[in-house]
Design an enzyme around this catalytic site. Structure first.
Site, PDB file in Angstrom:
ATOM      1  N   ARG A   1       0.924  -1.220   0.023  1.00 51.14           N
ATOM      2  CA  ARG A   1      -0.073  -0.129   0.008  1.00 51.14           C
ATOM      3  C   ARG A   1       0.953   1.214  -0.015  1.00 51.14           C
ATOM      4  O   ARG A   1       0.503   2.151   0.540  1.00 51.14           O
ATOM      5  CB  ARG A   1      -0.835  -0.255   1.129  1.00 51.14           C
ATOM      6  CG  ARG A   1      -1.844  -1.028   1.456  1.00 51.14           C
ATOM      7  CD  ARG A   1      -3.063  -0.898   2.305  1.00 51.14           C
ATOM      8  NE  ARG A   1      -3.525  -1.771   2.888  1.00 51.14           N
ATOM      9  CZ  ARG A   1      -5.056  -2.037   2.570  1.00 51.14           C
ATOM     10  NH1 ARG A   1      -5.629  -1.427   1.529  1.00 51.14           N
ATOM     11  NH2 ARG A   1      -5.514  -3.063   3.090  1.00 51.14           N
TER      12      ARG A   1
ATOM     13  N   LYS B   1     -15.162  -2.215   1.008  1.00 50.23           N
ATOM     14  CA  LYS B   1     -13.756  -2.425   0.388  1.00 50.23           C
ATOM     15  C   LYS B   1     -12.595  -1.240   1.011  1.00 50.23           C
ATOM     16  O   LYS B   1     -13.325  -0.297   1.437  1.00 50.23           O
ATOM     17  CB  LYS B   1     -13.968  -2.091  -1.032  1.00 50.23           C
ATOM     18  CG  LYS B   1     -14.699  -3.214  -1.724  1.00 50.23           C
ATOM     19  CD  LYS B   1     -14.002  -4.470  -1.778  1.00 50.23           C
ATOM     20  CE  LYS B   1     -15.021  -5.505  -2.349  1.00 50.23           C
ATOM     21  NZ  LYS B   1     -15.998  -6.078  -1.612  1.00 50.23           N
ATOM     22  N   ASP B   2     -11.488  -1.548   0.929  1.00 51.63           N
ATOM     23  CA  ASP B   2     -10.595  -0.715   1.466  1.00 51.63           C
ATOM     24  C   ASP B   2     -10.479   0.540   1.110  1.00 51.63           C
ATOM     25  O   ASP B   2     -10.964   0.872  -0.191  1.00 51.63           O
ATOM     26  CB  ASP B   2      -9.316  -1.416   1.247  1.00 51.63           C
ATOM     27  CG  ASP B   2      -9.147  -2.845   1.858  1.00 51.63           C
ATOM     28  OD1 ASP B   2      -9.763  -3.790   1.402  1.00 51.63           O
ATOM     29  OD2 ASP B   2      -8.364  -3.071   2.948  1.00 51.63           O
ATOM     30  N   LYS B   3     -10.264   1.490   1.777  1.00 52.80           N
ATOM     31  CA  LYS B   3      -9.951   2.939   1.398  1.00 52.80           C
ATOM     32  C   LYS B   3      -8.571   3.165   0.531  1.00 52.80           C
ATOM     33  O   LYS B   3      -8.331   3.745  -0.409  1.00 52.80           O
ATOM     34  CB  LYS B   3      -9.809   3.957   2.535  1.00 52.80           C
ATOM     35  CG  LYS B   3      -9.428   5.212   2.146  1.00 52.80           C
ATOM     36  CD  LYS B   3      -9.621   6.262   3.409  1.00 52.80           C
ATOM     37  CE  LYS B   3      -9.128   7.567   3.009  1.00 52.80           C
ATOM     38  NZ  LYS B   3      -9.113   8.171   4.349  1.00 52.80           N
TER      39      LYS B   3
END
Length: 362
Positions: A29, A87-89
């Protein structure tokens, strides 16, 4: 003041399935596009009906941020907007939303939200609901300086996970800032006082349930019972989802070794299926370690969760940036459970989970 047991989530404290295989150093990330998640729906929209299914690509946004934008800009009641999962940021993600079909002509408003792109839209008779998905496909960049040299190391670990299954730990997204949400959930359970919205209360209670499940899973790994069943286990069939209580462990364990069945662990509540005999003793041991009882969870619905999940369609390739890992996970499974085995540490170290309170799996 309420005396608290050790309730802070620490992903590094749990045992690994592959402790003898060295991990791969690196970071995830570093950019949103390093972490790509594509929702795999349980069904396609029918092409007609009262609801509009909208396939959205988003980058740098939580699912809730998109939901709240639709709610506020279009004046839609939040209960009328549907999603299959969160869902992920800090990612590039694709997922489906549903909203009443009468708003179809106003979809262009989504282009006012930076980071959002509408991929397709189609009608369907019913609202999209949480859990209406098969799972998610992941493509994740592990940035590491010597990717070609560690490629074989990652392949060996992933091959082992594909054979035996991935420990189905809840990941950091479930536990909030510094892993502290179970503490708040414990206080809510014991004291019942928290001035917060209902969704937050539900989330905090779920974080405590999740911590207890992780403790149970860790205990089974330490006892060598990860890919085995014992008398009284509530086991689940991977092909049909059917559950049964194990009466004869010796007769059922060949099926467990073939990955046809697996033990399930408790998410304590009023309607979950309770284990029996020796399996129940292990669950009681987890509760007692936190000064809790089943009655403390009488207000929660409860459920059972598989001890492991299959790793399918996996692959890994070296690139100038690092290692690209790809795989499919069933709904409710955390990609961080795969990554921690590959990296041999909490892959989210650095605090990205701190900014994603609501981004937990079911």
């Amino acid at each position: 003041m309420l005396e608290l047991p050790e309730l802070r989530f620490d992903f590094n404290a749990y045992p690994y399935l592959t402790p003898e295989l060295p991990g791969v150093e690196g970071r995830i990330r570093q950019q949103p596009r390093d972490f790509q998640v594509y929702e795999v729906p349980a069904y396609s929209p029918a092409g007609q009906g009262e609801h509009l299914f909208v396939h959205i690509e988003k980058e740098g946004l939580t699912t809730r941020a998109v939901l709240e934008f639709l709610r506020d800009r279009l004046g839609i009641g939040e209960a009328q907007i549907g999603v299959a999962g969160l869902k992920d940021k800090h990612a590039l993600t694709r997922q489906w939303f549903s909203l009443p079909a009468r708003y179809q002509s106003r979809l262009e408003v989504l282009y006012e939200l930076p980071g959002v792109r509408v991929l397709e839209a189609a009608l369907h008779p019913h609202k999209l609901r949480v859990g209406h998905l098969l799972g998610n496909r992941f493509r994740i960049l592990l940035r590491c300086p010597e990717a070609p040299q560690v490629l074989a190391r990652a392949e060996t670990i992933l091959h082992r996970l594909a054979q035996q299954g991935v420990p189905n730990y809840y990941g950091p997204q479930r536990f909030g800032l510094g892993g502290q949400n179970p503490i708040r959930g414990y206080r809510l359970l014991k004291e019942g006082r928290l001035h917060s919205p209902p969704w937050l209360k539900k989330f905090l209670s779920a974080s405590l349930q999740s911590l207890l499940f992780n403790h149970w899973l860790a205990l089974r790994l330490e006892m060598g019972l990860f890919d085995q069943v014992i008398e009284g286990d509530v086991a689940k069939k991977h092909d049909t989802g059917g559950e049964f209580v194990v009466q004869d462990a010796a007769a059922e364990n060949p099926r467990a070794q073939r990955f046809e069945i697996s033990a399930t662990g408790p998410l304590f509540g009023k309607k979950y299926r309770e284990a029996q005999g020796p399996a129940r003793v292990l669950e009681d041991q987890v509760l007692q370690g936190y000064g809790l009882s089943r009655q403390d969870f009488a207000a929660r619905r409860g459920d059972r969760r598989l001890i492991r999940f299959p790793l399918r369609d996996w692959g890994v390739e070296a690139s100038p940036e690092g290692l690209w890992l790809s795989f499919f996970l069933p709904k409710g499974a955390y990609a961080t459970a795969v990554l921690r085995e590959v990296m041999k540490r909490n892959p989210e170290e650095g605090g990205l989970e701190d900014e994603a309170l609501e981004e937990a799996g079911p």
